[in-house]
Enzyme design. Sequence first.
Site, PDB file in Angstrom:
ATOM      1  N   ARG A 172       2.321  38.586  -3.255  1.00 48.54           N
ATOM      2  CA  ARG A 172       1.676  38.790  -2.459  1.00 48.54           C
ATOM      3  C   ARG A 172       0.232  38.457  -2.528  1.00 48.54           C
ATOM      4  NH1 ARG A 172       6.206  42.126  -1.325  1.00 48.54           N
ATOM      5  NH2 ARG A 172       7.309  41.880   0.682  1.00 48.54           N
ATOM      6  N   LYS A 196       6.305  46.017  -2.643  1.00 47.83           N
ATOM      7  CA  LYS A 196       5.867  47.295  -1.171  1.00 47.83           C
ATOM      8  C   LYS A 196       7.117  48.059  -1.901  1.00 47.83           C
ATOM      9  CE  LYS A 196       4.744  44.704   2.510  1.00 47.83           C
ATOM     10  NZ  LYS A 196       5.308  44.458   4.064  1.00 47.83           N
ATOM     11  N   HIS A 265      -1.501  34.477   2.272  1.00 41.95           N
ATOM     12  CA  HIS A 265      -0.276  34.228   2.698  1.00 41.95           C
ATOM     13  C   HIS A 265       0.206  33.111   3.422  1.00 41.95           C
ATOM     14  CE1 HIS A 265       2.688  37.524   2.916  1.00 41.95           C
ATOM     15  NE2 HIS A 265       3.134  37.079   3.914  1.00 41.95           N
ATOM     16  N   ARG A 268       2.414  31.858  -0.190  1.00 44.12           N
ATOM     17  CA  ARG A 268       3.333  31.943  -0.273  1.00 44.12           C
ATOM     18  C   ARG A 268       4.796  31.668   0.249  1.00 44.12           C
ATOM     19  NH1 ARG A 268       5.775  37.729  -1.419  1.00 44.12           N
ATOM     20  NH2 ARG A 268       7.223  38.192  -0.092  1.00 44.12           N
ATOM     21  N   HIS A 292      12.316  41.028  -1.000  1.00 40.90           N
ATOM     22  CA  HIS A 292      12.212  41.534   0.622  1.00 40.90           C
ATOM     23  C   HIS A 292      13.164  42.525   0.177  1.00 40.90           C
ATOM     24  CE1 HIS A 292       9.482  39.105   2.728  1.00 40.90           C
ATOM     25  NE2 HIS A 292       9.689  37.548   2.437  1.00 40.90           N
ATOM     26  N   TYR A 301      12.322  31.457   6.475  1.00 39.94           N
ATOM     27  CA  TYR A 301      12.235  30.378   5.568  1.00 39.94           C
ATOM     28  C   TYR A 301      13.176  28.999   5.737  1.00 39.94           C
ATOM     29  CZ  TYR A 301       8.469  33.195   3.606  1.00 39.94           C
ATOM     30  OH  TYR A 301       6.807  34.700   3.478  1.00 39.94           O
TER      31      TYR A 301
END
Length: 348
Positions: A172, A196, A265, A268, A292, A301
Amino acid sequence: MGKRRRFVSKAPIKLSQLRRSFEVYNQTTGKSPKTIHWYNQKLELFERFLGEDPCLADFDIGSVRAFIAELQNRQVRHQRNPYLKGQAGPLSSSYISGFARGLRAFATWLYEEGYTETNILKPLKPPRIQRKVVQVLSDDEVARLLARFDQNDQFGCRDYAIVWTLLDTGLRASELCGLTVDNAHIEQGYLKVLGKGNKERLVPIGAKTRSVLLRWRDAVRPNFVSNETPTLFVSSTGAALTAAGLHLIIKRAGRAVGIQRLHAHLLRHSFATTYLVKEVGDPLRLQQILGHTSLEMVRHYVALASVESSLQDARTSPMDLFAEARLGSPYARKVQPRRRKARLSVVR
């Protein structure tokens, strides 16, 4: 869940006071500064919608639904942001859904803290998020983008290293900007990334990425840094590169090579799709690399990679397979049309 506190009369309590208490709660439970800011932003805009100094009594499911409807009807993005120029077009469904999720979390906290008798937003269903097909970068577009940077120039070397790293790791924007020199284990072939929720993870890098990063770190970066900046990527002043600065670098590069849709992004997305299409690894490993917590986004994806594979594989056409079975090869025989005296007309 622990025992809920006793109900407190809600009439005299202002929402701004409760928002600050909610902020303290989020801080003490380990939420990241970015997450805390996200909640505050959602609640502040809702308070502004309700009017001057709204109280807890003004916070109910009807007012929240009216607020969401107002967002859905808004036709100019950033129209109430004094720092951004308004843009024509409706707000995205994911952006609006974020308000519903943020307000529901606030309502849950109010109930658990005893400020409300019930969880007033429990029946609220967030708006459906419109899933759009992401057009990831093709190999030709990646080649054009990388060719944009002059590696003999200091800024070109830095920007080349940034784009190459994002395409090889799927980091990110905030993760790349926060990456420190000490956590970039380039010689060992991995980066220790803070993602995150303040969760660390190890992200592998390829041999070419090692070479690109070593050249930036050892040969070029010392020319930028005038102080003890810990981050690997820095701005022209030697300070840590910000996410806004990174987005500007990538946006300018995209416009220069005719890729108007380019943003951080998208790199990514392109990494994740290429990872699966070219079978670099499996979805579970991709989930770990991307950071994730669930497979939900990875499934997206996987679906995107299936579409990309279908576009690249001619054998996914049912009629090509039919022609091959009947004619021996899709190109073995050409069917000659009958001659007609009438002229073909073009439908306009």
